[in-house]
Design a protein around this motif. Structure first.
Motif, PDB file in Angstrom:
ATOM      1  N   LEU A 364     128.702 -52.172  80.190  1.00 26.46           N
ATOM      2  CA  LEU A 364     128.268 -50.894  80.747  1.00 26.46           C
ATOM      3  C   LEU A 364     127.300 -50.152  79.826  1.00 26.46           C
ATOM      4  N   GLY A 365     127.018 -50.724  78.667  1.00 25.58           N
ATOM      5  CA  GLY A 365     126.084 -50.083  77.750  1.00 25.58           C
ATOM      6  C   GLY A 365     126.683 -48.962  76.932  1.00 25.58           C
ATOM      7  N   VAL A 366     128.023 -48.839  76.935  1.00 28.28           N
ATOM      8  CA  VAL A 366     128.683 -47.772  76.160  1.00 28.28           C
ATOM      9  C   VAL A 366     128.711 -48.139  74.685  1.00 28.28           C
ATOM     10  N   ILE A 367     129.079 -49.399  74.389  1.00 27.79           N
ATOM     11  CA  ILE A 367     129.141 -49.864  73.006  1.00 27.79           C
ATOM     12  C   ILE A 367     128.277 -51.110  72.865  1.00 27.79           C
ATOM     13  N   GLU A 368     128.051 -51.530  71.639  1.00 25.97           N
ATOM     14  CA  GLU A 368     127.303 -52.753  71.385  1.00 25.97           C
ATOM     15  C   GLU A 368     127.969 -53.524  70.248  1.00 25.97           C
ATOM     16  N   LYS A 369     127.692 -54.811  70.183  1.00 21.46           N
ATOM     17  CA  LYS A 369     128.323 -55.678  69.189  1.00 21.46           C
ATOM     18  C   LYS A 369     127.261 -56.314  68.315  1.00 21.46           C
ATOM     19  N   ASN A 370     127.403 -56.144  67.016  1.00 16.82           N
ATOM     20  CA  ASN A 370     126.509 -56.752  66.040  1.00 16.82           C
ATOM     21  C   ASN A 370     127.326 -57.327  64.895  1.00 16.82           C
ATOM     22  N   ASN A 371     127.097 -58.618  64.612  1.00 14.31           N
ATOM     23  CA  ASN A 371     127.807 -59.295  63.517  1.00 14.31           C
ATOM     24  C   ASN A 371     129.323 -59.141  63.623  1.00 14.31           C
ATOM     25  N   GLY A 372     129.811 -59.239  64.864  1.00 11.35           N
ATOM     26  CA  GLY A 372     131.251 -59.205  65.081  1.00 11.35           C
ATOM     27  C   GLY A 372     131.876 -57.824  65.103  1.00 11.35           C
ATOM     28  N   LYS A 373     131.063 -56.774  64.910  1.00 11.65           N
ATOM     29  CA  LYS A 373     131.587 -55.410  64.893  1.00 11.65           C
ATOM     30  C   LYS A 373     131.003 -54.587  66.041  1.00 11.65           C
ATOM     31  N   TYR A 374     131.852 -53.723  66.608  1.00 11.98           N
ATOM     32  CA  TYR A 374     131.437 -52.860  67.704  1.00 11.98           C
ATOM     33  C   TYR A 374     131.074 -51.469  67.182  1.00 11.98           C
ATOM     34  N   SER A 375     130.101 -50.853  67.838  1.00 13.18           N
ATOM     35  CA  SER A 375     129.726 -49.469  67.533  1.00 13.18           C
ATOM     36  C   SER A 375     129.246 -48.811  68.819  1.00 13.18           C
ATOM     37  N   ILE A 376     129.103 -47.492  68.785  1.00 11.02           N
ATOM     38  CA  ILE A 376     128.648 -46.749  69.963  1.00 11.02           C
ATOM     39  C   ILE A 376     127.167 -47.006  70.203  1.00 11.02           C
ATOM     40  N   ARG A 377     126.839 -47.399  71.425  1.00 14.02           N
ATOM     41  CA  ARG A 377     125.437 -47.603  71.793  1.00 14.02           C
ATOM     42  C   ARG A 377     124.851 -46.358  72.442  1.00 14.02           C
ATOM     43  N   ASP A 378     125.600 -45.738  73.348  1.00 15.11           N
ATOM     44  CA  ASP A 378     125.107 -44.598  74.113  1.00 15.11           C
ATOM     45  C   ASP A 378     125.624 -43.300  73.490  1.00 15.11           C
ATOM     46  N   PRO A 379     124.752 -42.494  72.899  1.00 13.81           N
ATOM     47  CA  PRO A 379     125.203 -41.266  72.218  1.00 13.81           C
ATOM     48  C   PRO A 379     125.804 -40.223  73.144  1.00 13.81           C
ATOM     49  N   ALA A 380     125.693 -40.397  74.467  1.00 18.55           N
ATOM     50  CA  ALA A 380     126.334 -39.446  75.384  1.00 18.55           C
ATOM     51  C   ALA A 380     127.838 -39.378  75.128  1.00 18.55           C
ATOM     52  N   TYR A 381     128.399 -40.459  74.606  1.00 23.32           N
ATOM     53  CA  TYR A 381     129.848 -40.512  74.394  1.00 23.32           C
ATOM     54  C   TYR A 381     130.280 -39.793  73.104  1.00 23.32           C
ATOM     55  N   PHE A 382     129.325 -39.314  72.315  1.00 27.07           N
ATOM     56  CA  PHE A 382     129.673 -38.449  71.190  1.00 27.07           C
ATOM     57  C   PHE A 382     130.295 -37.145  71.689  1.00 27.07           C
ATOM     58  N   SER A 383     130.058 -36.842  72.950  1.00 30.24           N
ATOM     59  CA  SER A 383     130.573 -35.594  73.520  1.00 30.24           C
ATOM     60  C   SER A 383     132.075 -35.635  73.780  1.00 30.24           C
ATOM     61  N   LEU A 384     132.704 -36.799  73.612  1.00 31.49           N
ATOM     62  CA  LEU A 384     134.145 -36.891  73.853  1.00 31.49           C
ATOM     63  C   LEU A 384     134.962 -36.140  72.807  1.00 31.49           C
ATOM     64  N   PHE A 385     134.367 -35.907  71.639  1.00 25.04           N
ATOM     65  CA  PHE A 385     135.052 -35.175  70.582  1.00 25.04           C
ATOM     66  C   PHE A 385     134.563 -33.735  70.513  1.00 25.04           C
ATOM     67  N   GLN A 386     135.486 -32.820  70.284  1.00 23.11           N
ATOM     68  CA  GLN A 386     135.103 -31.436  70.006  1.00 23.11           C
ATOM     69  C   GLN A 386     134.241 -31.434  68.742  1.00 23.11           C
ATOM     70  N   PRO A 387     133.018 -30.950  68.824  1.00 25.08           N
ATOM     71  CA  PRO A 387     132.125 -31.057  67.669  1.00 25.08           C
ATOM     72  C   PRO A 387     132.487 -30.100  66.532  1.00 25.08           C
ATOM     73  N   THR A 388     132.213 -30.553  65.332  1.00 27.82           N
ATOM     74  CA  THR A 388     132.316 -29.707  64.138  1.00 27.82           C
ATOM     75  C   THR A 388     130.924 -29.591  63.549  1.00 27.82           C
ATOM     76  N   PHE A 389     130.381 -28.384  63.531  1.00 27.31           N
ATOM     77  CA  PHE A 389     129.003 -28.187  63.111  1.00 27.31           C
ATOM     78  C   PHE A 389     128.909 -27.773  61.638  1.00 27.31           C
ATOM     79  N   THR A 390     127.894 -28.309  60.996  1.00 29.48           N
ATOM     80  CA  THR A 390     127.565 -27.922  59.621  1.00 29.48           C
ATOM     81  C   THR A 390     126.116 -27.464  59.591  1.00 29.48           C
ATOM     82  N   GLU A 391     125.854 -26.374  58.909  1.00 25.16           N
ATOM     83  CA  GLU A 391     124.466 -25.914  58.790  1.00 25.16           C
ATOM     84  C   GLU A 391     123.839 -26.555  57.564  1.00 25.16           C
TER      85      GLU A 391
END
Length: 427
Positions: A364-391
């Motif tokens: 579905l294009g949500v995550i991707e696999k490189n060298n046997g490890k998964y990571s987030i592909r689509d940054p829209a899913y960063f919104s699943l966490f309540q953000p903590t902002f730093t200036e």
């Protein structure tokens, strides 16, 4: 870019003049459709796939737009969302009812009902009247047009290929939105066979657009001869998030539209925290126009986008363990890159289940696999966490700054501060 409606709308846009930074894709899409008759529109979540498809339908059905873009013929639009459609039989009824009610014409806000439109609608009525016992009903709800219940549907005894042959008597553009839904159909093989038939025999007058998730489309429309479409070449358009400079331009245009004067601190913070996603930028822009509060607007935009992202994950194939999809995405957001074994240990999930879910998320294009490890592909899913902002502040001491979600450091190697200086942030 001439704006005639609410700039920061979260609704789909059918007017090509309202699609920012998509002129190249519009021209490419028209070229593919007119010459080859079949087009895939792929992309990340909420990047405007449906809006691009609707714009192509608008251009090919409105004379003034067709002349502007060099489209020589009229094409009647048939726009079908496959959400709520569960079989080829239901699809046929969806298309028939859509034509009878002129649903797609109204969806595109097309005004004058032309002679070509009247001819097609009347021909469908004549076709239906030939079936003994058929009860014609203009008030029949549309399948795939937002109604997914069985009550009130009128079923017409036509198969999909016969309907395609009938439509060949006219010029039509058929859009199948959310094409990956057919994965649920028991008769999807026969549907694909009929699409092959349309590709081979009907492409001159029956034009087809499909939109959907990344890998599912490639599974069906691969050019490999051994795959489903047996080597048939299908051209596609990939829609990504806006690059940073274009996202900044879009946000400035929108705020100017509402006569809101802002500094670069707001522009940069709005763009980097929404990752240039068109829909996410609209959420942020809408709330900033209303509140003039940067952090509150960002929080509200995360809330809206997060709700959509979670809904998308938990509805995948109507799975029983839908929450596991969300948990896998969340642990990758926290940890960055993980193997399936590491994921399963972190969220207490059997590794076999993890492998199946990860494969679906990758398709579905949500995550991707490189060298046997998964990571987030689509940054829209960063919104699943309540953000903590730093200036962040410019180390040169010139007052430059940027408000940034801590998780965004997983996505960016560097950012540009309000002063224009670049700051390395990769962790």
């Amino acid at each position: 870019m001439t704006i005639t409606i609410d700039f920061f709308t979260d609704k789909e846009r059918s007017d090509p003049s309202l699609l920012f930074n998509r002129e190249t894709e519009i021209k490419e899409g028209l070229n593919y459709l007119l010459n080859e008759g079949f087009l895939l529109i792929e992309g990340l979540r909420r990047t405007g796939k449906s809006s691009l498809a609707l714009s192509l339908a608008k251009i090919t059905s409105v004379k003034t737009l067709a002349e502007r873009y060099g489209v020589p013929s009229f094409y009647y639009p048939i726009i079908i969302s496959l959400e709520g459609v569960n079989s080829t039989e239901e699809l046929v009824n969806t298309i028939i009812n859509s034509i009878i009610s002129n649903y797609s014409w109204a969806l595109l806000n097309n005004s004058t009902i032309t002679d070509e439109v009247k001819k097609l609608i009347n021909s469908v009525k004549e076709l239906l009247s030939s079936y003994k016992g058929y009860q014609f009903n203009l008030n029949t709800p549309l399948l795939g047009g937002g109604i997914g219940k069985n009550e009130g549907k009128v079923f017409i005894p036509l198969n999909f290929r016969s309907l395609l042959d009938f439509l060949y008597n006219f010029n039509v553009l058929v859009i199948f939105d959310e094409f990956q839904i057919i994965n649920r159909w028991k008769d999807k093989e026969s549907f694909i066979e009929d699409l092959k038939y349309a590709y081979d025999k009907l492409y001159k007058k029956v034009k087809i657009v499909v939109t959907g998730s990344v890998t599912y489309l490639k599974n069906y429309f691969s050019t490999e001869y051994k795959d489903v479409f047996h080597g048939r070449e299908i051209n596609g358009i990939w829609l990504d998030n806006f690059p940073i400079n274009k996202a900044e331009e879009y946000l400035r245009l929108g705020l100017k539209f509402y006569s809101v004067n802002v500094d670069e601190y707001v522009i940069k913070s709005g763009v980097y925290n929404t990752f240039g996603n068109p829909a996410w930028l609209n959420y942020f822009g809408k709330y900033y126009v209303k509140t003039r509060d940067l952090q509150e607007s960002l929080l509200k935009s995360y809330e809206n986008m997060g709700s959509e992202a979670k809904k998308g994950l938990t509805s995948i194939r109507r799975v029983r363990k839908s929450e596991a999809y969300v948990n896998i995405v969340k642990i990758l957001l926290q940890k960055g890159e993980l193997t399936c074994y590491e994921i399963s240990k972190n969220i207490n999930l059997k590794i076999e289940s993890c492998q199946k879910i990860a494969k679906t998320l990758e398709s579905l294009g949500v995550i991707e696999k490189n060298n046997g490890k998964y990571s987030i592909r689509d940054p829209a899913y960063f919104s699943l966490f309540q953000p903590t902002f730093t200036e962040l502040s410019c180390p040169k001491g010139d007052g430059g700054k940027l408000l940034l979600n801590d998780l965004a450091k997983l996505k960016y190697n560097s950012v540009e501060l309000s002063c224009g200086h670049e700051l390395l942030i990769k962790i």
